[in-house]
Design an enzyme around this catalytic site. Structure first.
Site, PDB file in Angstrom:
ATOM      1  N   ARG A   1       3.389  -4.430   5.925  1.00  0.00           N
ATOM      2  CA  ARG A   1       2.079  -5.014   6.219  1.00  0.00           C
ATOM      3  C   ARG A   1       1.648  -5.832   5.011  1.00  0.00           C
ATOM      4  O   ARG A   1       1.626  -5.331   3.888  1.00  0.00           O
ATOM      5  CB  ARG A   1       1.064  -3.901   6.502  1.00  0.00           C
ATOM      6  CG  ARG A   1      -0.377  -4.360   6.729  1.00  0.00           C
ATOM      7  CD  ARG A   1      -0.510  -5.177   7.998  1.00  0.00           C
ATOM      8  NE  ARG A   1      -1.883  -5.298   8.449  1.00  0.00           N
ATOM      9  CZ  ARG A   1      -2.784  -6.169   7.989  1.00  0.00           C
ATOM     10  NH1 ARG A   1      -2.435  -7.002   7.013  1.00  0.00           N
ATOM     11  NH2 ARG A   1      -4.003  -6.209   8.481  1.00  0.00           N
TER      12      ARG A   1
ATOM     13  N   GLU B   1      -4.597 -10.631  16.431  1.00  0.00           N
ATOM     14  CA  GLU B   1      -3.659  -9.726  17.082  1.00  0.00           C
ATOM     15  C   GLU B   1      -2.955 -10.414  18.252  1.00  0.00           C
ATOM     16  O   GLU B   1      -3.523 -11.274  18.939  1.00  0.00           O
ATOM     17  CB  GLU B   1      -4.397  -8.490  17.606  1.00  0.00           C
ATOM     18  CG  GLU B   1      -5.049  -7.638  16.526  1.00  0.00           C
ATOM     19  CD  GLU B   1      -4.051  -6.866  15.700  1.00  0.00           C
ATOM     20  OE1 GLU B   1      -2.888  -6.737  16.136  1.00  0.00           O
ATOM     21  OE2 GLU B   1      -4.417  -6.394  14.617  1.00  0.00           O
TER      22      GLU B   1
ATOM     23  N   ARG C   1       3.170   2.269   6.944  1.00  0.00           N
ATOM     24  CA  ARG C   1       3.743   0.953   6.679  1.00  0.00           C
ATOM     25  C   ARG C   1       3.733   0.653   5.179  1.00  0.00           C
ATOM     26  O   ARG C   1       2.832   1.082   4.462  1.00  0.00           O
ATOM     27  CB  ARG C   1       2.960  -0.131   7.426  1.00  0.00           C
ATOM     28  CG  ARG C   1       3.021  -0.008   8.928  1.00  0.00           C
ATOM     29  CD  ARG C   1       2.166  -1.066   9.611  1.00  0.00           C
ATOM     30  NE  ARG C   1       0.751  -0.938   9.265  1.00  0.00           N
ATOM     31  CZ  ARG C   1      -0.219  -1.651   9.828  1.00  0.00           C
ATOM     32  NH1 ARG C   1       0.084  -2.550  10.760  1.00  0.00           N
ATOM     33  NH2 ARG C   1      -1.473  -1.485   9.458  1.00  0.00           N
TER      34      ARG C   1
END
Length: 224
Positions: free
Chosen positions: A56, A64, A106
């Site tokens: 990320r 998104e 992440r």
């Protein structure tokens, strides 16, 4: 387009190490293993490496794409397409900040290409992501904010959807500590302490100062 390229002294040390017999045995010092490649581009701010890690990008937020039961946000597919063009086929280096993982497991990183381009900043500079301040990973915040102001000034990408002229007193309340701004009737905004509360005349003013919209009450980019 201005490329955000950072030259690090560690690269010089690494070169010296590779040509010096004394350091040749310490290849790890040169971080040769730090070069990675993307296997998949998930969206405008996340990639999956060939070793399986989900990365990320620190300090940015892109629209998104459609997933599960959620529809795509405006320009979400375009943001992913740009991210794919920036990283596909390139050797990448991950630089970390104070926190290396998020709550989803992440990896959090500043992603540099082998030509020195900082992908995080370029996504912002081209107008397909905005700055997302999140303490304590803020070491490159000033670089990312400079990229955002450049994109805003040129009206690139998502900034075509923000009216800088529209304004009214106390249109949005913002938290100077978290650098989030809220709609006037947002319950989350009501919890801001008086010492941290400031008022913004419009969204443009918030973004220019490095604030980001609170997703609980503001959809951004907003549909037309």
């Amino acid at each position: 387009m201005k490329a955000f390229v950072v030259t690090r002294h560690s690269n010089i040390r690494c070169t010296i190490g590779l040509i010096t017999l004394i350091l040749a045995a310490s290849v790890g010092f040169c971080e040769a293993e730090s070069w990675v490649k993307a296997r998949w581009v998930a969206d405008g701010d996340t990639i999956i490496l060939r070793d399986g890690r989900h990365v990320r990008y620190i300090g940015i937020d892109a629209p998104e794409i459609a997933h599960k039961n959620r529809r795509a946000e405006p320009m979400g597919d375009e943001a992913r397409a740009l991210n794919r063009r920036l990283v596909d086929g390139w050797k990448l280096r991950l630089d970390y900040d104070r926190e290396k993982k998020d709550r989803y497991g992440r990896t959090l990183a500043y992603v540099y290409r082998s030509d020195g381009l900082l992908v995080n900043a370029d996504m912002i500079e081209q107008g397909y992501a905005h700055v997302l301040y999140r303490f304590p990973n803020i070491s490159q915040h000033h670089i990312l904010l400079s990229a955002q102001r450049l994109a805003m000034a040129h009206g690139r990408g998502i900034w075509r959807r923000v009216d800088k002229e529209k304004q009214r007193p106390r249109a949005y309340q913002a938290n100077r500590r978290s650098k989030r701004f809220h709609a006037i009737d947002c319950p989350m905004g009501k919890s801001i302490s008086e010492k941290n509360r400031i008022w913004l005349k419009n969204q443009w003013a918030g973004f220019w100062s490095g604030y980001a919209p609170a997703r609980e009450c503001i959809e951004f980019p907003s549909p037309r």
